[in-house]
Design a protein around this motif. Structure first.
Motif, PDB file in Angstrom:
ATOM      1  N   TYR A 119      50.018 104.005 -41.731  1.00  0.00           N
ATOM      2  CA  TYR A 119      49.060 104.814 -42.491  1.00  0.00           C
ATOM      3  C   TYR A 119      47.621 104.334 -42.349  1.00  0.00           C
ATOM      4  O   TYR A 119      46.698 104.903 -42.940  1.00  0.00           O
ATOM      5  CB  TYR A 119      49.457 104.886 -43.971  1.00  0.00           C
ATOM      6  N   SER A 120      47.363 103.310 -41.549  1.00  0.00           N
ATOM      7  CA  SER A 120      46.013 102.801 -41.347  1.00  0.00           C
ATOM      8  C   SER A 120      45.265 103.637 -40.301  1.00  0.00           C
ATOM      9  O   SER A 120      45.852 104.149 -39.352  1.00  0.00           O
ATOM     10  CB  SER A 120      46.079 101.339 -40.884  1.00  0.00           C
ATOM     11  N   LYS A 121      43.955 103.741 -40.461  1.00  0.00           N
ATOM     12  CA  LYS A 121      43.150 104.473 -39.473  1.00  0.00           C
ATOM     13  C   LYS A 121      43.092 103.746 -38.130  1.00  0.00           C
ATOM     14  O   LYS A 121      42.799 104.346 -37.113  1.00  0.00           O
ATOM     15  CB  LYS A 121      41.743 104.734 -40.001  1.00  0.00           C
ATOM     16  N   ASN A 122      43.390 102.441 -38.122  1.00  0.00           N
ATOM     17  CA  ASN A 122      43.385 101.664 -36.886  1.00  0.00           C
ATOM     18  C   ASN A 122      44.791 101.457 -36.319  1.00  0.00           C
ATOM     19  O   ASN A 122      44.997 100.575 -35.493  1.00  0.00           O
ATOM     20  CB  ASN A 122      42.728 100.297 -37.120  1.00  0.00           C
ATOM     21  N   TYR A 123      45.745 102.250 -36.753  1.00  0.00           N
ATOM     22  CA  TYR A 123      47.128 102.094 -36.292  1.00  0.00           C
ATOM     23  C   TYR A 123      47.207 102.220 -34.771  1.00  0.00           C
ATOM     24  O   TYR A 123      46.674 103.142 -34.178  1.00  0.00           O
ATOM     25  CB  TYR A 123      48.023 103.141 -36.952  1.00  0.00           C
ATOM     26  N   ASN A 124      47.857 101.229 -34.154  1.00  0.00           N
ATOM     27  CA  ASN A 124      48.085 101.202 -32.712  1.00  0.00           C
ATOM     28  C   ASN A 124      46.780 101.208 -31.902  1.00  0.00           C
ATOM     29  O   ASN A 124      46.730 101.717 -30.797  1.00  0.00           O
ATOM     30  CB  ASN A 124      48.992 102.363 -32.290  1.00  0.00           C
ATOM     31  N   THR A 125      45.714 100.631 -32.502  1.00  0.00           N
ATOM     32  CA  THR A 125      44.404 100.595 -31.852  1.00  0.00           C
ATOM     33  C   THR A 125      43.873  99.163 -31.862  1.00  0.00           C
ATOM     34  O   THR A 125      43.859  98.508 -32.897  1.00  0.00           O
ATOM     35  CB  THR A 125      43.401 101.507 -32.605  1.00  0.00           C
ATOM     36  N   ALA A 126      43.419  98.698 -30.722  1.00  0.00           N
ATOM     37  CA  ALA A 126      42.782  97.385 -30.649  1.00  0.00           C
ATOM     38  C   ALA A 126      41.327  97.523 -31.078  1.00  0.00           C
ATOM     39  O   ALA A 126      40.619  98.430 -30.648  1.00  0.00           O
ATOM     40  CB  ALA A 126      42.865  96.831 -29.236  1.00  0.00           C
ATOM     41  N   THR A 127      40.888  96.653 -31.970  1.00  0.00           N
ATOM     42  CA  THR A 127      39.514  96.665 -32.464  1.00  0.00           C
ATOM     43  C   THR A 127      38.849  95.335 -32.103  1.00  0.00           C
ATOM     44  O   THR A 127      39.531  94.338 -31.871  1.00  0.00           O
ATOM     45  CB  THR A 127      39.479  96.883 -33.989  1.00  0.00           C
ATOM     46  N   PRO A 128      37.508  95.281 -32.067  1.00  0.00           N
ATOM     47  CA  PRO A 128      36.819  94.043 -31.658  1.00  0.00           C
ATOM     48  C   PRO A 128      37.072  92.890 -32.628  1.00  0.00           C
ATOM     49  O   PRO A 128      37.027  93.070 -33.845  1.00  0.00           O
ATOM     50  CB  PRO A 128      35.338  94.435 -31.675  1.00  0.00           C
ATOM     51  N   TRP A 129      37.352  91.717 -32.075  1.00  0.00           N
ATOM     52  CA  TRP A 129      37.511  90.499 -32.866  1.00  0.00           C
ATOM     53  C   TRP A 129      36.129  89.900 -33.038  1.00  0.00           C
ATOM     54  O   TRP A 129      35.593  89.264 -32.145  1.00  0.00           O
ATOM     55  CB  TRP A 129      38.466  89.542 -32.134  1.00  0.00           C
TER      56      TRP A 129
END
Length: 100
Positions: free
Chosen positions: A36-46
């Motif tokens: 249910y997260s907007k970043n599901y299955n998405t790599a975001t910057p560390w």
């Protein structure tokens, strides 16, 4: 990166170190595994957080106001007192208001 799964993640299980360096590399963070997260299955910057502990914590304060009235005669005495205390802690929304 986890060498077994080839999914770019960071090690957040070790509390004895600062963890992986913030270099902006894309990784799957904690919210990438929640459907249910907007970043599901998405790599975001560390990367470093915009607001760190210095902007979160506040300076604690305590304010105390008191008023005392006394009157005495040969046969009796009267004493009235009022104390107002206001304390704010280091965390947001942590305050104490006390009237005696």
């Amino acid at each position: 990166m986890d060498p077994e799964s080839k999914i770019p993640t960071v090690d957040t299980s070790n509390d004895a170190s600062y963890g992986d360096a913030f270099t902006g590399q894309p990784v799957y963070q904690w919210d990438a595994f929640t459907p249910y997260s907007k970043n599901y299955n998405t790599a975001t910057p560390w990367q470093v957080a915009k607001n760190g502990p210095i902007t979160f914590f506040k300076t604690a304060q305590t304010n105390t106001n008191s008023l005392s009235l006394e009157k005495a005669t040969e046969k009796s005495s009267l004493s009235l007192s009022y104390v107002n205390t206001l304390q704010s802690g280091i965390l947001p929304n942590s305050e104490l208001k006390k009237i005696n």
